[in-house]
Structure formats: C-alpha cells, structure tokens
Design an enzyme around this catalytic site. Structure first.
Site, PDB file in Angstrom:
ATOM      1  N   ARG A  49       0.851  -1.203   0.000  1.00 26.18           N
ATOM      2  CA  ARG A  49       0.000   0.000   0.000  1.00 26.18           C
ATOM      3  C   ARG A  49       0.883   1.248   0.000  1.00 26.18           C
ATOM      4  NH1 ARG A  49      -2.636  -3.818  -0.375  1.00 26.18           N
ATOM      5  NH2 ARG A  49      -4.611  -4.429   0.600  1.00 26.18           N
TER       6      ARG A  49
ATOM      7  N   GLU B  52      -0.920 -14.415  -6.937  1.00 23.84           N
ATOM      8  CA  GLU B  52      -1.362 -14.984  -5.665  1.00 23.84           C
ATOM      9  C   GLU B  52      -1.184 -16.490  -5.796  1.00 23.84           C
ATOM     10  OE1 GLU B  52      -2.109 -13.406  -2.975  1.00 23.84           O
ATOM     11  OE2 GLU B  52      -2.733 -11.386  -3.576  1.00 23.84           O
TER      12      GLU B  52
END
Ligand code: NAG
Ligand code: ZN
Length: 425
Positions: free
Chosen positions: A256, A386
């Site tokens: 982030r 992922e």
C-alpha cells in the site's frame, strides 16, 4: 513419524503463538456484489485478518478474534454469506505447522543435494547465504547487489543475471520479487527457484540468452524474520518511525506504500492495522529498493511479477478502481498464457489460476500496490501472483514448496517469452 512426534512435543512445550489462543479461522464465500461489500464492512468492524481474499466462486479465509466470532457469524448468516470453519483452534494449528515445517527442514534426504533445499521454508539467513553463494560461484552470469539495509539493518539483496553483465541494452529485462508481505512464505521459493533455473540448472538457455533478469526473493526481510520468530501472521515491514503510534504498532503494508493513488482506497491511516499505508508514498526503504530497480531499467523492462499468497490468481492493473489500462489486452493474454502453462504442470489438489483485473477478480480495490506503480511508470506487463495454498493450513505444506516453485517457473518462462515477443512492437 518418530521425528515428527518428538518435534510436536517440543513445539507444544514452547510458548509460541500465545496471542492466537481462542482465535478461529473461517472460509467465507460471498456470492453477490453486495456480499463482498458487506464483508468489507465486517472486515473493519470486527478487525478481521484476511489471509486470502475471496473471489466469485472462490472462498477466502479470514482470522477472527475470540470476542467477535459470534457476532461475525451472526452477521454473515443474516445476509446469507456462506461460511465454514477453517481451523477452530488457530494456536494449535500454528503449533502443529511449526512442527511439520521443522521436521521437513531436518530431513536431510529430502534436501536432494541442492544448495538451497525446497523441502521446507528457509530462514532469512539461509536465503541470504544462498544469494551470496550464487554470486561467488557463478560470477560470469550472476551479480549480487546490496542496494540498502532494511529498517532493522538487514542487507536487502537481489541477483542480476545476465550473459553480458547487463551491457547489451537491446535485451528486455524481467524483474521478479517476493516476500513483501512477510507471512506469505510461499512467495519466496519461486523466486529463488528462478535463480536456480537461470544459473545452477539451465534447461532453457533461450531465457538466459534473450533476457536480463533481476530477482529479489525477499523484499521485506525484517518482516519475514519476525513472522518466523514472533508472529506468524506478521504482514508489514517493521519500521517504527512513521507515526506516533509506530513504536507500539510497527510496520507499514509494503503493498500500500507505492506512489500510485497513494492512501486513497483499501488502506488505513492507522499503524495498528495491517493495511497501514505509511506516512507518505515510499516511506519504506524496502519499497524504495523495488522502485529504484524499476526505474533503473525502465526503458527495457518488459515484465514485472510480484509474488504473494494466497488464492491461485494472476492479477493485473488497475487495482485502485478496476478500470483497464491501454495495454489491457496484452496484460490479459499474457496472464492467461502464464496461467495455462501453470495449469499444465500443476496438481489436482490446487485450484486453477484465475486471471484478471485485480478489482474485478477480488471485488476489492486497494491503492499503492507495486504492480500498479510499475505499470503506471511504463512497465508494459505487470502482475501480482497470488500463489496456491490455504486449503490445508495457514502455511502451504512443505511437501508442495518444490511443486509450486516448479509450476510457477513454467508460468514465468512463458510470460518472459511472450513479453519478449511483444516488447518494442
Ligand atoms: C524425508 O524425505 C524423504 C524423501 O522426500 C521421504 O521419503 C521420507 O519419508 C522423509 N522422512 C521423514 C522422517 O519425514
Ligand atoms: Zn500479499
């Protein structure tokens, strides 16, 4: 088995994972847009720790504190979000996984004579030693770069692999990193395996002839170590200089922290959350290292992959609002090519990879992610992987580390070749 039994006793005797006494983990299966929205509200309300984000027709896994379990389940039932227990005793499962990992690590037979074994998860020290060994042993193709120290003073290391010492500037560059999220242990072995396949066991020489490679196995060594020694679910960096509360609640969510619509969505201003964006873009030395590699080779970087877990997904920009980039067609077709190749080499135990825009797949938006930043500054193909896991435990079983490393390599190889074909066309 005997070894495992002894180690189990040792693990139970050792006071670890105490903070997870009474916690439970649940599979959650939202199936409508409104379910996903509700789940995001509950995520904040009950301080859920999302270990794997759900997608349509793919369950996620969340950790729930003892005091919120009844209310959480009641609210899921009220809106019809399906759920089932993942582990009803999180601490016990963590103790068990420690023992399994340790038993596998001590299995000399399974090391298979490799300089970095893939029979269990490696300590940060073992990975650093391996990187140094590669640089010493293969100086003609591999150069170890130590661009900076982590917040706690560990040496961040990456390997540059090239037949021309990066002098042939007509070659496209492929950059792969792992371990930015500390607890996502399986995100690291595929990156060291890529080093292995480009340096120690070259079965696809075209990948070495055609490209220059940069491999950064552990972006966040402080967090990775902390997830072994203190808190298995540690995700962030370990910085304490970001906020007045940072000494009590250290760390920034590295994914982030990039300068891409920084701290606008799917982030927090509180350092005590797992999605704290930091005090400013690139506040963390760990993300600045990645940024600097991206910029140094930007004019010839064809492909950037950043490894995460879990979910068996290949995700592409834009992750803050679900809009598509001008290169969406390329992103999608190369993403599908990588996923198809992985599928060919995968096991039936693993779900098939889902490929798509991060927001459209996850019904979840987040700003400040690495793959978005890379794409925004001009890397034509940038993806978040992922990797598979979570069905059997919190840590992908060590028996699958080599499998995941190998199948991911097949995806990387196809992605590199496709990226090379598209580059400068
Ligand atoms: C060690 O690894 C070998 C090869 O993978 C396996 O056959 C053996 O059962 C393992 N031993 C233990 C104690 O787990
Ligand atoms: Zn992650």
């Amino acid at each position: 088995m005997k070894l495992l039994a002894i180690l189990l006793v040792a693990a139970f005797a050792h006071a670890k994972h105490e903070e997870y006494i009474g916690w439970k983990s649940y599979f959650v299966g939202p199936s409508t847009k409104s379910h996903f929205e509700t789940l995001q509200v509950l995520e904040q309300k009950y301080e859920l720790d999302v270990l794997g984000r759900p997608a349509m027709e793919r369950e996620g896994v969340v950790l729930v504190k003892p005091e919120h379990q009844d209310d959480f389940i009641r609210e899921l039932d009220a809106v019809g979000i399906s759920h089932r227990i993942h582990f009803d005793d999180v601490k016990r499962q963590l103790d068990y996984e420690d023992a399994v990992i340790e038993a596998h690590r001590n299995n000399v037979t399974a090391r298979n004579g490799r300089s970095l074994p893939y029979n269990s998860y490696q300590t940060i020290e073992a990975i650093e030693n391996y990187i140094d060994y590669i640089g010493r042993t293969y100086p003609n193709v591999a150069t170890v770069v130590e661009p900076a120290k982590s917040f706690e003073g560990r040496t961040i290391k990456y390997v540059k692999i090239s037949t021309t010492n990066f002098q042939d500037t007509s070659k496209p560059v492929i950059f792969i990193d792992g371990g930015i999220h500390a607890r996502e242990w399986i995100s690291i072995p595929p990156v060291t395996w890529a080093i292995h396949k480009l340096v120690e066991d070259v079965t696809e020489p075209d990948l070495l002839e055609r490209f220059d490679w940069i491999l950064l196995p552990v972006v966040n060594p402080d967090g990775y170590r902390f997830s072994h020694t203190n808190n298995r679910f540690w995700r962030k960096t370990r910085s304490t200089d970001q906020h007045s509360l940072s000494t009590m609640c250290p760390g920034v969510d590295g994914n982030r922290n990039y300068d891409f619509f920084w701290n606008t969505v799917g982030t927090s201003n509180s350092p005590c959350t797992d999605i704290y964006a930091g005090s400013r873009p690139f506040s963390e030395i760990e993300t600045r290292v990645v940024r600097d590699v991206l910029h140094e080779y930007l004019d010839r970087m064809a492909l950037y992959l950043t490894m995460h877990s879990f979910g068996s997904m290949i995700l592409y920009p834009w992750g803050h609002d679900g809009s598509l980039s001008n290169n969406a067609f390329g992103l999608h077709t190369v993403g599908v090519a990588m996923a198809d190749e992985i599928f060919k080499h995968s096991l039936p135990q693993f779900p098939r990879y889902v490929v798509g825009n991060a927001v459209l797949v996850l019904n979840y938006a987040a700003s400040g992610a690495a793959e978005d930043y890379a794409h925004q500054i001009g890397v034509p193909l940038a993806y978040t992987y992922e990797l598979p896991g979570l069905n059997q435990g919190f840590t992908l079983s060590p028996i699958y580390i080599e499998q995941v490393s190998k199948e991911t390599w097949e995806g990387i190889a196809v992605g590199a070749r496709r990226a090379g074909d598209l580059f400068r066309k």
